[in-house]
Design a protein around this motif. Structure first.
Motif, PDB file in Angstrom:
ATOM      1  N   ALA A  50       0.717  -1.162  -0.411  1.00 12.63           N
ATOM      2  CA  ALA A  50       0.197  -0.285   0.017  1.00 12.63           C
ATOM      3  C   ALA A  50       0.892   1.279  -0.132  1.00 12.63           C
ATOM      4  O   ALA A  50       0.560   2.018  -0.747  1.00 12.63           O
ATOM      5  CB  ALA A  50      -0.794  -0.024   1.510  1.00 12.63           C
ATOM      6  N   VAL A  51       1.868   1.041   0.904  1.00 11.38           N
ATOM      7  CA  VAL A  51       2.772   2.067   0.773  1.00 11.38           C
ATOM      8  C   VAL A  51       4.033   2.589  -0.549  1.00 11.38           C
ATOM      9  O   VAL A  51       3.863   3.726  -1.016  1.00 11.38           O
ATOM     10  CB  VAL A  51       3.486   1.954   2.453  1.00 11.38           C
ATOM     11  N   LYS A  52       3.832   1.117  -0.885  1.00 11.23           N
ATOM     12  CA  LYS A  52       5.018   1.977  -1.981  1.00 11.23           C
ATOM     13  C   LYS A  52       4.111   1.850  -3.199  1.00 11.23           C
ATOM     14  O   LYS A  52       4.325   3.311  -4.308  1.00 11.23           O
ATOM     15  CB  LYS A  52       5.333   0.278  -1.759  1.00 11.23           C
ATOM     16  N   ALA A  53       2.720   1.637  -3.890  1.00 11.50           N
ATOM     17  CA  ALA A  53       1.766   1.617  -4.355  1.00 11.50           C
ATOM     18  C   ALA A  53       1.017   3.271  -4.667  1.00 11.50           C
ATOM     19  O   ALA A  53       1.570   3.730  -5.583  1.00 11.50           O
ATOM     20  CB  ALA A  53       0.953   1.091  -4.345  1.00 11.50           C
ATOM     21  N   PHE A  54       0.968   4.129  -3.257  1.00 11.87           N
ATOM     22  CA  PHE A  54       0.162   5.321  -3.204  1.00 11.87           C
ATOM     23  C   PHE A  54       0.838   6.012  -1.901  1.00 11.87           C
ATOM     24  O   PHE A  54       0.025   7.322  -1.881  1.00 11.87           O
ATOM     25  CB  PHE A  54      -0.819   4.412  -2.467  1.00 11.87           C
ATOM     26  N   GLY A  55       1.884   5.700  -1.499  1.00  5.36           N
ATOM     27  CA  GLY A  55       2.658   6.384  -0.952  1.00  5.36           C
ATOM     28  C   GLY A  55       1.799   6.652   1.132  1.00  5.36           C
ATOM     29  O   GLY A  55       2.746   7.621   1.705  1.00  5.36           O
ATOM     30  N   LYS A  56       0.575   6.223   1.516  1.00  8.51           N
ATOM     31  CA  LYS A  56       0.289   6.110   2.430  1.00  8.51           C
ATOM     32  C   LYS A  56      -1.094   4.920   2.934  1.00  8.51           C
ATOM     33  O   LYS A  56      -0.674   4.121   2.008  1.00  8.51           O
ATOM     34  CB  LYS A  56      -0.432   7.413   3.005  1.00  8.51           C
ATOM     35  N   LEU A  57      -1.332   5.142   4.182  1.00  9.05           N
ATOM     36  CA  LEU A  57      -2.649   3.899   4.609  1.00  9.05           C
ATOM     37  C   LEU A  57      -3.236   4.503   5.294  1.00  9.05           C
ATOM     38  O   LEU A  57      -2.661   5.220   6.580  1.00  9.05           O
ATOM     39  CB  LEU A  57      -1.971   2.874   5.014  1.00  9.05           C
ATOM     40  N   ASP A  58      -4.611   4.597   5.100  1.00  7.35           N
ATOM     41  CA  ASP A  58      -6.030   4.885   5.599  1.00  7.35           C
ATOM     42  C   ASP A  58      -6.615   3.943   6.201  1.00  7.35           C
ATOM     43  O   ASP A  58      -7.263   4.644   7.411  1.00  7.35           O
ATOM     44  CB  ASP A  58      -6.266   5.843   4.216  1.00  7.35           C
ATOM     45  N   ALA A  59      -6.738   3.063   5.832  1.00  7.18           N
ATOM     46  CA  ALA A  59      -7.678   2.064   6.900  1.00  7.18           C
ATOM     47  C   ALA A  59      -7.234   0.766   6.451  1.00  7.18           C
ATOM     48  O   ALA A  59      -7.314   0.477   4.775  1.00  7.18           O
ATOM     49  CB  ALA A  59      -9.300   2.351   5.954  1.00  7.18           C
ATOM     50  N   VAL A  60      -8.118  -0.168   6.609  1.00  6.54           N
ATOM     51  CA  VAL A  60      -7.498  -1.489   6.636  1.00  6.54           C
ATOM     52  C   VAL A  60      -9.142  -2.575   7.267  1.00  6.54           C
ATOM     53  O   VAL A  60     -10.183  -1.801   7.900  1.00  6.54           O
ATOM     54  CB  VAL A  60      -6.632  -2.458   7.747  1.00  6.54           C
ATOM     55  N   VAL A  61      -9.204  -3.573   6.170  1.00  9.62           N
ATOM     56  CA  VAL A  61     -10.949  -3.873   5.951  1.00  9.62           C
ATOM     57  C   VAL A  61     -10.040  -5.683   6.028  1.00  9.62           C
ATOM     58  O   VAL A  61      -9.498  -6.267   5.211  1.00  9.62           O
ATOM     59  CB  VAL A  61     -11.754  -3.624   4.767  1.00  9.62           C
ATOM     60  N   ASN A  62     -10.382  -5.798   7.292  1.00  9.85           N
ATOM     61  CA  ASN A  62     -10.621  -7.362   7.133  1.00  9.85           C
ATOM     62  C   ASN A  62     -11.926  -8.410   6.757  1.00  9.85           C
ATOM     63  O   ASN A  62     -12.485  -8.290   7.982  1.00  9.85           O
ATOM     64  CB  ASN A  62      -9.552  -7.432   9.017  1.00  9.85           C
ATOM     65  N   ASN A  63     -11.323  -8.762   6.181  1.00  7.91           N
ATOM     66  CA  ASN A  63     -12.509  -9.803   5.143  1.00  7.91           C
ATOM     67  C   ASN A  63     -12.183 -10.368   4.724  1.00  7.91           C
ATOM     68  O   ASN A  63     -13.439 -11.590   5.210  1.00  7.91           O
ATOM     69  CB  ASN A  63     -13.041  -8.595   3.802  1.00  7.91           C
TER      70      ASN A  63
END
Length: 266
Positions: free
Chosen positions: A75-88
């Protein structure tokens, strides 16, 4: 502006079913997503549907110890940050005290509770920085469960306690919200396949007894995704540590059908 504009969200188990519906809703609301699953072809198809600029695919068995950090790093590599996680993502299967050995029980607990915890742990530094959000996808079976879903039900009950515990702790200490959605009976691709394998006709869901479906139908993945989008959005406010049961009848205390063996899986 869409309510998830520029948010970066990991959705595990998102190449089919509820997870895919949540990922699609997130992108429609302006987010970028990490698509995860085990089926390369389905994953690539999902990325095409969402657009390569909006989605990155990770194919990985969550039983692999490296999986949680791999998802976060992607996530960080592709889009630079991480805002949320959905554990589905979840291990689904039947079992009772006669048929469930230790290995099967441990697998259920590992994939359905321990792995979500480890993903949250790996993601926490990034989620703290963005004051992010976590959704755990559980099941209404968490409260007791159908007779032949014992290990699955126990694992979802454990996940529910994890949600309530971290929903308090992480909100106070990190500004990160943690909530859970417990779906009822949902018409996913895998559920339709399971029922056909059980010998039911192709359109088995068209005329279900009212005891199972007062509305005349069961839930759709998009309806679960609608709730998830709200929980992930800033408009949800400080709500944390809560469990949202998405079913069309009061699951606890409802009079069961006379033949309990006919209760469908969820």
């Amino acid at each position: 502006m869409s309510r998830l504009q520029n948010k970066v969200i990991i959705v595990t188990g998102s190449v089919t079913g509820i997870g895919k519906a949540i990922a699609k809703r997130c992108v429609a609301e302006g987010a970028k997503v990490i698509i995860h699953g085990l089926e390369q072809d389905l994953g690539e198809q999902t990325v095409v549907e969402l657009g390569a600029e909006n989605a990155t695919l990770v194919i990985k068995d969550l039983a692999d110890e490296a999986a949680p950090q791999l998802l976060v790093d992607a996530a960080v590599k592709a889009f630079g940050k991480l805002d949320a996680v959905v554990n589905n993502a979840a291990q689904v299967g039947t079992g009772n005290i006669q048929t469930t050995d230790g290995a099967w029980f441990r697998r259920m607990l590992e994939i359905n509770c321990v792995v979500p915890y480890l993903i949250i742990r790996a993601a926490l530094p990034h989620l703290s920085a963005t004051h992010g959000s976590i959704i755990n996808i559980g099941s209404v079976n968490a409260y007791s469960g159908e007779p032949n879903l014992m290990p699955y039900s126990v694992s979802k009950g454990a996940l529910m306690t994890l949600t309530r515990n971290l929903g308090d702790t992480l909100m106070r200490e990190n500004g990160v919200r943690v909530n859970q959605i417990n779906p009822g009976w949902v018409l996913t691709e895998n559920e339709a396949k399971r029922k056909r394998e059980h010998g039911l006709r192709e359109d088995w869901y068209a005329d279900l007894p009212k005891v199972y479906a007062p509305a005349g139908r069961i839930l759709w993945p998009d309806e679960i995704a609608a709730c998830a989008a709200w929980l992930l959005a800033d408009e949800c406010g400080p709500i944390s540590g809560q469990v949202f049961d998405l079913e069309q009848h009061p699951f606890i205390g409802r009079n069961p059908p006379k033949d309990a063996s006919t209760i469908p899986s969820k």
